[in-house]
Design an enzyme around this catalytic site. Structure first.
Site, PDB file in Angstrom:
ATOM      1  N   TYR A 145      -7.514 -13.145  -5.195  1.00 35.14           N
ATOM      2  CA  TYR A 145      -6.071 -13.102  -5.421  1.00 35.14           C
ATOM      3  C   TYR A 145      -5.324 -14.393  -5.101  1.00 35.14           C
ATOM      4  CZ  TYR A 145      -6.965  -8.196  -6.171  1.00 35.14           C
ATOM      5  OH  TYR A 145      -7.460  -7.018  -6.667  1.00 35.14           O
ATOM      6  N   PHE A 190      -3.067   0.773   0.790  1.00 36.31           N
ATOM      7  CA  PHE A 190      -2.531   1.356  -0.454  1.00 36.31           C
ATOM      8  C   PHE A 190      -3.304   0.807  -1.642  1.00 36.31           C
ATOM      9  CE2 PHE A 190       0.029  -2.301   0.789  1.00 36.31           C
ATOM     10  CZ  PHE A 190       0.054  -3.081  -0.349  1.00 36.31           C
TER      11      PHE A 190
END
Length: 417
Positions: free
Chosen positions: A126, A417
């Site tokens: 990322y 999450f």
């Protein structure tokens, strides 16, 4: 291979969920109830699927949802939380994730979201999209026999009390406590109603069935709930001498006062049969080891990065937080693939910080990932400069950035999450 990327519809959900589960090595088939929950809560307008035009199969998934992130000073900013990112191993290295990420970040900026967040399963992926680790965590294992705490403990001496609670009480008390925690700790994210339903067994998904938990609530002398501990046995072990040797796993612990934190950890370390306590993922500066008379009874078993952040709107982001030390910095921010590039002047000398584009000479040159890493106050600009990830154009600017950005209380995100 040609791949079409599109927003999914209700008819796509079953295959989309199956592709996501396969990517996370979860060999499960979604049930009708699973699909109904995804349709109800999933925000399909923010779920992307990539489809092989030859086979018609879903080969990649991407989801985001609205989130609030607490920043230094107690305010929160709107973010896009990235989750459910999967690219099938048969379709890697084709730019699929790059296309989905670009579309999501552009839509987030259009909606007015200030940053993007994610929990990275794979570290190298990322950074190329401007994300960087902005919080970290630790997990300790406490040897309760060596901790030095009174194992015959019968409750706090401050006038408060610890009571066992059921799931219904937790659904009532927990959201209020978590909102109080959000105001105290940068890095904490919001928990919606469904989070509490899943956490207390009111709802579940087939591939992650609910397991009963124990709950303990700390109340102050005036009866105000100030802390909540959620825990389960991690094993059921006995020694050859028929002595219990069990480990307790803390699944969640919210404490909004030092008294609540002290009382709940003492309670957990004095439960019968328990010889070890796994703390769960805590802030790296958590009080728990120093609450023990013998600090060495708490051994670090996990230490890692956690919440990754990617700023989308530098001006709004830098003006949303507070700064513990005054200073003025001109930042040259590189963001070749995104919206946040430019030169910005941050003035943190007044009652409220002011950030605006500027033509002044820069004090520091850095990429958007580096600014995102600095944002919550846990990362050192001087360290990034030594690593060659920040260029200091004015001597002493990196040290000043540390004075301005760093926080006394380290940021922490307790959730995944």
């Amino acid at each position: 291979m040609t791949v079409e990327i599109r927003t999914i519809t209700e008819s796509d959900v079953k295959e989309w969920v199956r592709t996501t589960l396969t990517g996370f090595l979860t060999p499960a088939f979604p049930t009708d109830d699973d699909i109904a929950q995804r349709v109800k809560y999933g925000g399909l307008d923010r779920c992307q699927g990539a489809y092989d035009t030859h086979s018609g199969r879903c080969v990649a998934t991407f989801r985001s949802f609205a989130q609030r992130l607490t920043v230094p000073g107690g305010a929160s900013i709107p973010t896009t939380a990235v989750s459910g990112v999967v690219v099938a191993p048969t379709h890697r290295r084709r730019g699929i994730l790059s296309r989905m990420m670009a579309a999501d970040l552009a839509a987030a900026r259009e909606r007015g979201e200030v940053a993007a967040t994610l929990i990275a399963a794979e570290y190298p992926i990322y950074g190329r999209y401007g994300f960087a680790p902005a919080t970290s965590l630790c997990e300790w294992e406490i040897d309760t026999l060596r901790a030095g705490l009174d194992r015959r403990w019968a409750g706090p001496q401050d006038g408060g009390r610890v009571d066992l609670a059921d799931a219904a009480e937790v659904r009532e008390i927990g959201p209020q406590l978590h909102e109080r925690l959000r105001a105290l700790r940068p890095g904490v994210i919001d928990r919606d109603e469904r989070w509490w339903k899943l956490a207390t067994g009111l709802e579940s998904v087939s591939w992650r069935p609910y397991k009963e938990k124990f709950h303990a609530v700390y109340r102050s002398a005036d009866g105000e709930p100030e802390g909540l501990a959620v825990y389960t046995p991690a094993d059921e072990k006995w020694t050859d001498a028929k002595t219990p040797d069990q480990t307790l796993a803390v699944r969640d612990l919210i404490a909004v006062t030092p008294a609540a934190e002290r009382a709940l950890w003492h309670f957990l370390c004095s439960i019968d049969w328990v010889r070890k306590v796994r703390t769960g993922y805590r802030a790296p500066d958590d009080l728990v080891p120093d609450l023990l008379p013998n600090r060495r009874a708490a051994s670090i078993v996990t230490s890692a990065d956690w919440l990754w952040v990617r700023l989308l709107d530098v001006v709004r982001a830098l003006e949303a937080r507070t700064y513990e030390h005054p200073g003025v910095l001109v930042l040259e921010v590189a963001d070749p693939e995104g919206p946040a590039g430019g030169r910005y002047r941050l003035d943190a000398t007044g009652e409220r910080p002011v950030c605006a584009p500027t033509d002044e000479a820069p004090d520091l040159r850095l990429g958007i990932a580096e600014l995102s890493a600095l944002y919550l106050g846990d990362v050192s600009a001087a360290r990034l400069a030594v690593l060659g990830r920040i260029t200091e154009e004015r001597p002493g600017a990196a040290a000043l950035a540390d004075d301005v950005f760093r926080t006394a209380l380290r940021p922490w995100c307790p959730d995944i999450f």
